[in-house]
Write a protein that holds these residues in place. Structure first.
Motif, PDB file in Angstrom:
ATOM      1  N   LEU A 306       0.843  -1.204   0.000  1.00 37.16           N
ATOM      2  CA  LEU A 306       0.000   0.000   0.000  1.00 37.16           C
ATOM      3  C   LEU A 306       0.882   1.260   0.000  1.00 37.16           C
ATOM      4  CD1 LEU A 306      -2.706   1.415   0.097  1.00 37.16           C
ATOM      5  CD2 LEU A 306      -2.800   1.002   2.570  1.00 37.16           C
ATOM      6  N   ASP A 307       1.943   1.240   0.797  1.00 42.38           N
ATOM      7  CA  ASP A 307       2.866   2.389   0.822  1.00 42.38           C
ATOM      8  C   ASP A 307       3.472   2.627  -0.568  1.00 42.38           C
ATOM      9  OD1 ASP A 307       2.569   3.127   3.446  1.00 42.38           O
ATOM     10  OD2 ASP A 307       4.272   1.944   4.177  1.00 42.38           O
ATOM     11  N   ILE A 308       3.802   1.549  -1.259  1.00 40.35           N
ATOM     12  CA  ILE A 308       4.423   1.692  -2.589  1.00 40.35           C
ATOM     13  C   ILE A 308       3.418   2.306  -3.565  1.00 40.35           C
ATOM     14  CG2 ILE A 308       5.485   0.461  -4.534  1.00 40.35           C
ATOM     15  CD1 ILE A 308       6.403  -1.668  -2.445  1.00 40.35           C
ATOM     16  N   PHE A 309       2.188   1.799  -3.544  1.00 40.61           N
ATOM     17  CA  PHE A 309       1.156   2.359  -4.441  1.00 40.61           C
ATOM     18  C   PHE A 309       0.941   3.842  -4.142  1.00 40.61           C
ATOM     19  CE2 PHE A 309      -1.247  -1.970  -4.937  1.00 40.61           C
ATOM     20  CZ  PHE A 309      -0.412  -2.316  -5.978  1.00 40.61           C
ATOM     21  N   LEU A 310       0.865   4.166  -2.839  1.00 39.88           N
ATOM     22  CA  LEU A 310       0.605   5.568  -2.467  1.00 39.88           C
ATOM     23  C   LEU A 310       1.779   6.453  -2.867  1.00 39.88           C
ATOM     24  CD1 LEU A 310      -1.115   5.061   1.003  1.00 39.88           C
ATOM     25  CD2 LEU A 310      -2.210   5.773  -1.150  1.00 39.88           C
ATOM     26  N   ALA A 311       3.005   5.921  -2.735  1.00 38.10           N
ATOM     27  CA  ALA A 311       4.181   6.703  -3.141  1.00 38.10           C
ATOM     28  C   ALA A 311       4.108   7.001  -4.645  1.00 38.10           C
ATOM     29  CB  ALA A 311       5.461   5.936  -2.809  1.00 38.10           C
ATOM     30  N   ALA A 312       3.699   6.008  -5.431  1.00 39.94           N
ATOM     31  CA  ALA A 312       3.600   6.230  -6.882  1.00 39.94           C
ATOM     32  C   ALA A 312       2.552   7.304  -7.175  1.00 39.94           C
ATOM     33  CB  ALA A 312       3.257   4.925  -7.593  1.00 39.94           C
ATOM     34  N   VAL A 313       1.425   7.210  -6.482  1.00 41.05           N
ATOM     35  CA  VAL A 313       0.335   8.167  -6.718  1.00 41.05           C
ATOM     36  C   VAL A 313       0.740   9.575  -6.263  1.00 41.05           C
ATOM     37  CG1 VAL A 313      -2.029   8.742  -5.991  1.00 41.05           C
ATOM     38  CG2 VAL A 313      -1.461   6.402  -6.655  1.00 41.05           C
ATOM     39  N   ASN A 314       1.565   9.660  -5.182  1.00 44.10           N
ATOM     40  CA  ASN A 314       1.955  10.972  -4.650  1.00 44.10           C
ATOM     41  C   ASN A 314       3.262  11.510  -5.230  1.00 44.10           C
ATOM     42  OD1 ASN A 314      -0.299  10.964  -2.989  1.00 44.10           O
ATOM     43  ND2 ASN A 314       0.760   9.828  -1.377  1.00 44.10           N
ATOM     44  N   GLY A 315       3.855  10.785  -6.181  1.00 42.70           N
ATOM     45  CA  GLY A 315       5.082  11.276  -6.818  1.00 42.70           C
ATOM     46  C   GLY A 315       6.335  11.086  -5.983  1.00 42.70           C
ATOM     47  N   THR A 316       6.320  10.127  -5.031  1.00 42.93           N
ATOM     48  CA  THR A 316       7.514   9.903  -4.201  1.00 42.93           C
ATOM     49  C   THR A 316       8.026   8.468  -4.325  1.00 42.93           C
ATOM     50  OG1 THR A 316       6.083   9.379  -2.310  1.00 42.93           O
ATOM     51  CG2 THR A 316       6.861  11.657  -2.497  1.00 42.93           C
ATOM     52  N   LEU A 317       7.761   7.851  -5.462  1.00 44.19           N
ATOM     53  CA  LEU A 317       8.164   6.453  -5.647  1.00 44.19           C
ATOM     54  C   LEU A 317       9.681   6.284  -5.504  1.00 44.19           C
ATOM     55  CD1 LEU A 317       7.215   3.583  -6.371  1.00 44.19           C
ATOM     56  CD2 LEU A 317       7.519   4.175  -8.789  1.00 44.19           C
ATOM     57  N   ASP A 318      10.444   7.317  -5.872  1.00 46.59           N
ATOM     58  CA  ASP A 318      11.911   7.202  -5.781  1.00 46.59           C
ATOM     59  C   ASP A 318      12.378   6.993  -4.342  1.00 46.59           C
ATOM     60  OD1 ASP A 318      10.926   9.795  -5.339  1.00 46.59           O
ATOM     61  OD2 ASP A 318      12.896  10.696  -5.698  1.00 46.59           O
ATOM     62  N   GLN A 319      11.572   7.420  -3.370  1.00 51.69           N
ATOM     63  CA  GLN A 319      11.982   7.267  -1.964  1.00 51.69           C
ATOM     64  C   GLN A 319      11.342   6.063  -1.282  1.00 51.69           C
ATOM     65  OE1 GLN A 319      10.818  11.131  -0.299  1.00 51.69           O
ATOM     66  NE2 GLN A 319      11.406  11.926  -2.317  1.00 51.69           N
ATOM     67  N   ALA A 320      10.461   5.362  -1.948  1.00 57.78           N
ATOM     68  CA  ALA A 320       9.719   4.278  -1.279  1.00 57.78           C
ATOM     69  C   ALA A 320      10.652   3.138  -0.901  1.00 57.78           C
ATOM     70  CB  ALA A 320       8.621   3.764  -2.206  1.00 57.78           C
ATOM     71  N   GLU A 321      10.343   2.495   0.256  1.00 54.70           N
ATOM     72  CA  GLU A 321      11.120   1.327   0.669  1.00 54.70           C
ATOM     73  C   GLU A 321      10.555   0.107  -0.070  1.00 54.70           C
ATOM     74  OE1 GLU A 321      11.125   0.212   4.992  1.00 54.70           O
ATOM     75  OE2 GLU A 321      10.903  -1.754   4.014  1.00 54.70           O
ATOM     76  N   ILE A 322      11.402  -0.545  -0.864  1.00 53.61           N
ATOM     77  CA  ILE A 322      10.945  -1.718  -1.614  1.00 53.61           C
ATOM     78  C   ILE A 322      11.994  -2.816  -1.453  1.00 53.61           C
ATOM     79  CG2 ILE A 322      10.152  -2.596  -3.845  1.00 53.61           C
ATOM     80  CD1 ILE A 322       9.494   0.231  -4.703  1.00 53.61           C
ATOM     81  N   GLU A 323      11.715  -3.758  -0.536  1.00 56.04           N
ATOM     82  CA  GLU A 323      12.678  -4.824  -0.246  1.00 56.04           C
ATOM     83  C   GLU A 323      12.097  -6.178  -0.656  1.00 56.04           C
ATOM     84  OE1 GLU A 323      15.663  -4.429   1.293  1.00 56.04           O
ATOM     85  OE2 GLU A 323      15.457  -2.261   1.652  1.00 56.04           O
ATOM     86  N   TRP A 324      12.974  -7.053  -1.151  1.00 53.42           N
ATOM     87  CA  TRP A 324      12.550  -8.395  -1.586  1.00 53.42           C
ATOM     88  C   TRP A 324      13.192  -9.452  -0.716  1.00 53.42           C
ATOM     89  CZ3 TRP A 324       8.670  -8.088  -4.836  1.00 53.42           C
ATOM     90  CH2 TRP A 324       8.531  -6.896  -5.545  1.00 53.42           C
ATOM     91  N   SER A 325      12.454 -10.515  -0.439  1.00 49.85           N
ATOM     92  CA  SER A 325      13.028 -11.610   0.352  1.00 49.85           C
ATOM     93  C   SER A 325      13.832 -12.523  -0.573  1.00 49.85           C
ATOM     94  CB  SER A 325      11.925 -12.404   1.044  1.00 49.85           C
ATOM     95  OG  SER A 325      11.384 -13.343   0.152  1.00 49.85           O
ATOM     96  N   ASP A 326      14.746 -13.294   0.022  1.00 52.37           N
ATOM     97  CA  ASP A 326      15.559 -14.233  -0.762  1.00 52.37           C
ATOM     98  C   ASP A 326      14.790 -15.521  -1.049  1.00 52.37           C
ATOM     99  OD1 ASP A 326      17.683 -12.520  -0.764  1.00 52.37           O
ATOM    100  OD2 ASP A 326      18.488 -13.303   1.130  1.00 52.37           O
TER     101      ASP A 326
END
Ligand code: AMP
Ligand code: GLY
Length: 423
Positions: A306-326
């Protein structure tokens, strides 16, 4: 915050499941959804093409974010309808979704900006297309310009196959207006890979790479489907190749869309072919999450969707935390007998509790509740069974064990999902 997810497949089930983990998520609504989605979201009986009804519903419920799953409403401008009413929405506008809605647009864009893809010619005249086809060697690839439910592409290994495909697209119009133009392109050899990215304008945040299995039978035999299974990550593909695809194809494409006055916001899905020499080329772009790619990618997301979607909508996707598990994930699709041609509906499904007990995630694609409330089949692809594990082998064993405990009449699954990653 209350959320409205639009769509009814396994992809939307995975999106709802991931959103439901967010502490910020209030009620999740899904229109129209399916039986599995109904266990974690409130189902709304509005179809994906009823834009005005969907917008009225979102206004009435004061929805904080709308997420659009499927390609058709995106190509038809559903995002523009929500934006006009100032309802926050994650997905590309019509002019950006065109990258999936028109293959001639996509190919011309890549050519103009020097982005690697198969050589091609486009035609709106059958006689000229036929003459060109007859001058080219086989194998060759024929593509209807517009959306065709994933069936508009023929990889022809004989001249006869190629000519039959061209005729059915341009003369018999089996895909309607989607076939008024065709792309005829060079056959690319190699390994396919999908990279989905969260995109907002020039900001590109790639997700974990995945591989789909499009043909209905083992060994990549039989007709193409929407996808019979996926896995992620791709241990047999070097990180440097994935990096090259991101830097030479995906970022330049996002930039090109901005330069064309069609900034893309949403999920940009690159279908890529890695040539035997390791060079990636573009096969296609989709303007949305893949199905069943999403079912193996989102379970590996450690951050808040949800944070990632909201960051994209608010123009802050470059700062969003996006981590992947191994962790590795493998999805095995259970399909109705007969799919991708005609198939029965309404058959009872059993064994879901056992599959859950085996530690698998079960995403519903084509399911519904029967008259007595029992779970029944309601589509070509019925369920996506996802195993997670330390390795692809472990995830795969888990997915197949759980898939084996689920039963419905005519159930069909491939037995070789992720086999390529094990050698
Ligand atoms: P699409 O509907 O564009 O995803 O294409 C369906 C499938 O056709 C792809 O996943 C590839 O397996 C295959 N395909 C499309 N274009 C080419 C190409 N130029 N060379 C080889 N295979 C292709
Ligand atoms: N699985 C391929 C697609 O979603 O287009």
């Amino acid at each position: 915050m209350d959320i409205l997810v639009i769509g009814a497949g396994g992809r939307e089930h995975a999106i709802c499941w991931s959103l439901a983990k967010s502490p910020k998520a209030g009620t999740i609504y899904c229109a129209p959804g399916n039986a599995g989605i109904g266990e974690l979201a409130e189902l709304v009986p509005i179809q994906v093409n009823e834009f005005d009804k969907l917008a009225a519903f979102a206004e009435e419920k004061r929805i904080g974010l709308v997420v659009v799953g499927p390609d058709d409403p995106l190509a038809d401008g559903i995002v523009d309808v929500f934006e006009a009413k100032k309802i926050p929405v994650f997905g590309p506008r019509k002019n950006a979704a065109h990258i999936e809605g028109s293959k001639t647009f996509m190919k011309d864009l890549l050519k103009k900006y020097n982005i690697p893809t198969a050589a091609y010619e486009k035609f709106d005249n059958y006689e000229q297309a036929l003459a060109y086809l007859q001058s080219r060697p086989v194998p060759i690839v024929i593509k209807a310009d517009g959306l065709a439910a994933g069936k508009g592409v023929t990889v022809a290994f004989t001249r006869e196959e190629a000519e039959t495909a061209l005729k059915s697209i341009m003369i018999d119009k089996v895909f309607g207006e989607s076939g008024s133009q065709v792309v005829i392109e060079e056959f690319l050899e190699g390994q396919e890979m999908s990279i989905l990215s969260f995109v907002d304008g020039e900001t590109v945040r790639p997700m974990a790479a995945a591989q789909d299995h499009k043909q209905v039978y083992d060994g990549d035999k039989g007709p193409n489907t929407g996808g019979m299974g996926t896995y992620s990550p791709l241990p047999h593909i070097a990180d440097s190749i994935i990096e090259e695809a991101i830097e030479t194809i995906i970022r330049p494409t996002a930039k090109a869309m901005v330069a064309e006055g069609r900034p893309f916001r949403g999920v940009l899905f690159a279908g890529l072919m890695i040539a035997p020499d390791g060079k990636p080329k573009t096969i296609e772009f989709n303007a949305r999450f893949g199905d069943p790619e999403t079912q193996v990618v989102l379970p590996r997301l450690k951050s808040d969707l949800l944070d990632i979607f909201l960051a994209a909508v608010n123009g802050t996707l470059d700062q969003a935390e996006i981590e992947w598990s191994d962790e590795a994930a493998v999805c095995v699709v259970l399909a109705s007998g007969g799919y991708p041609a005609s198939y029965p509906k309404g058959l009872p499904i059993r064994g879901l509790d056992e599959a859950g007990a085996a530690g698998a995630l079960v995403f519903h694609a084509g399911t519904a509740r029967g008259k007595g409330g029992e779970l029944v089949t309601n589509g070509g692809r019925v369920l996506g069974v996802v195993g997670l594990g330390k390795t692809i082998a472990e995830a795969r064993d888990k997915a197949y064990e759980a898939a084996g405990s689920i039963a419905f009449e005519g159930k069909h699954q491939r037995t070789d999902i992720a086999a390529k990653a094990l050698v």
